[in-house]
Design a protein around this motif. Structure first.
Motif, PDB file in Angstrom:
ATOM      1  N   ARG A 143       0.305   3.993   8.251  1.00  0.00           N
ATOM      2  CA  ARG A 143       0.183   4.595   6.921  1.00  0.00           C
ATOM      3  C   ARG A 143      -0.172   3.570   5.861  1.00  0.00           C
ATOM      4  O   ARG A 143       0.277   2.420   5.903  1.00  0.00           O
ATOM      5  CB  ARG A 143       1.501   5.267   6.519  1.00  0.00           C
ATOM      6  N   GLY A 144      -0.933   4.028   4.865  1.00  0.00           N
ATOM      7  CA  GLY A 144      -1.260   3.193   3.725  1.00  0.00           C
ATOM      8  C   GLY A 144      -0.225   3.330   2.625  1.00  0.00           C
ATOM      9  O   GLY A 144       0.732   4.102   2.730  1.00  0.00           O
ATOM     10  N   ALA A 145      -0.437   2.619   1.528  1.00  0.00           N
ATOM     11  CA  ALA A 145       0.540   2.577   0.443  1.00  0.00           C
ATOM     12  C   ALA A 145       0.767   3.950  -0.185  1.00  0.00           C
ATOM     13  O   ALA A 145       1.897   4.311  -0.527  1.00  0.00           O
ATOM     14  CB  ALA A 145       0.094   1.582  -0.629  1.00  0.00           C
ATOM     15  N   ASP A 146      -0.293   4.743  -0.343  1.00  0.00           N
ATOM     16  CA  ASP A 146      -0.142   6.072  -0.945  1.00  0.00           C
ATOM     17  C   ASP A 146       0.713   6.981  -0.075  1.00  0.00           C
ATOM     18  O   ASP A 146       1.554   7.732  -0.574  1.00  0.00           O
ATOM     19  CB  ASP A 146      -1.510   6.714  -1.184  1.00  0.00           C
ATOM     20  N   ASP A 147       0.482   6.915   1.231  1.00  0.00           N
ATOM     21  CA  ASP A 147       1.275   7.732   2.148  1.00  0.00           C
ATOM     22  C   ASP A 147       2.739   7.302   2.131  1.00  0.00           C
ATOM     23  O   ASP A 147       3.648   8.139   2.172  1.00  0.00           O
ATOM     24  CB  ASP A 147       0.734   7.627   3.575  1.00  0.00           C
TER      25      ASP A 147
END
Length: 289
Positions: A143-147
């Motif tokens: 997962r990325g930061a937004d997720d």
């Protein structure tokens, strides 16, 4: 974030499974039951397989056909029928959380109580926002930061069940001392705040928190974490098991194994009052000089 419509099928699956079980118990075939109800061929099969809706007013006559007259069971199935098509508040996070996680939140929102053993992490229902962000960032490796931020929001919103009006969720959590001694070097206050959160929650009459000490004797929880999710009658208890790729549910005879295991884990953990003092001690040990 975009509102991606999630399919609220879990309640329909549970409803269909319950109706199918009652039909089998009384020995009626699908065709015979449909004939007695005056329904078109295939309607009951679709209901039992969560592919069609049943109206609340149809529940009592159908159960009467099956010989089920207990008002508690009838009311429970009628209530589930009314809620079966409703989406949870988490539907707007459908692009972030998978179907299994959404199913678990349906279970969690309907549950009367949850018993959990957590050997490595603080359970999600007990986490602070900062702790949630740190552990999600470390464990949700795809997962990325937004997720990560969205998943932390979901985890916090889930905790509303602990204080819901009228019938707050009861939780009995056994947390390993290893999890309580976790450190976040880049965020030195995270763990202190998390431990204080546990102390605050432990004052609620609906929440029991026990600590599994480092020196505990061997116990069944050594094989890994598990959640035992229980419901009011007539719904059966469900066990949830998690790993890096999500979770899966167990029902039926397997549940008894985990319930027996939990009793042994409880016996190996520190009593509730001693656990509170242990958390306080760990807080003091981790405080800056």
């Amino acid at each position: 974030m975009p509102n991606v419509r999630a399919k609220p099928t879990l309640r329909r699956r549970r409803l269909g499974g319950a109706l199918k079980g009652f039909r089998h118990t009384c020995g009626l075939t699908l065709e015979a039951a449909e004939g007695e109800m005056g329904w078109a061929a295939g309607k009951l099969s679709r209901i039992e397989n969560a592919k069609a809706h049943i109206w609340p007013k149809e529940i009592a006559p159908l159960l009467a056909l099956y010989g089920v007259t207990d008002p508690e069971i009838i009311n429970a199935l009628e209530e589930l029928t009314r809620d079966a098509g409703k989406q949870g508040w988490w539907a707007s996070y459908g692009n972030v959380i998978g179907g299994g996680y959404q199913d678990y939140m349906f279970l969690e929102s309907d549950a009367a109580g949850i018993r959990v053993y957590c050997p490595n992490l603080i359970h999600g229902l007990l986490q602070t926002t900062a702790y949630a962000r740190e552990v999600i960032a470390a464990t949700a490796i795809t997962r990325g930061a937004d997720d990560v931020a969205a998943l932390a929001e979901v985890r916090q919103a889930r905790q509303a069940v602990l204080t819901r009006p009228g019938k707050p969720l009861k939780i009995w959590a056994i947390l390993h001392e290893v999890a309580l001694r976790q450190q976040f070097p880049a965020q030195p206050t995270v763990m202190a705040d998390q431990l204080q959160r546990l102390l605050d929650l432990s004052e609620m009459t609906t929440i029991n928190i026990q600590v599994m000490p480092l020196g505990a004797s061997p116990h069944p929880g050594m094989t890994g974490p598990f959640d035992i999710v229980s419901f009011d009658s007539p719904w059966p208890t469900v066990v949830n098991l998690e790993n890096l790729r999500g979770g899966f549910f167990m029902e039926g005879s397997d549940v008894q194994v985990f319930e027996s295991a939990f009793e042994r884990v409880v016996a190996s953990a520190l009593p509730v009052d001693v656990s509170r003092e242990t958390i306080k001690t760990i807080m003091k040990e981790g405080a800056p000089p």
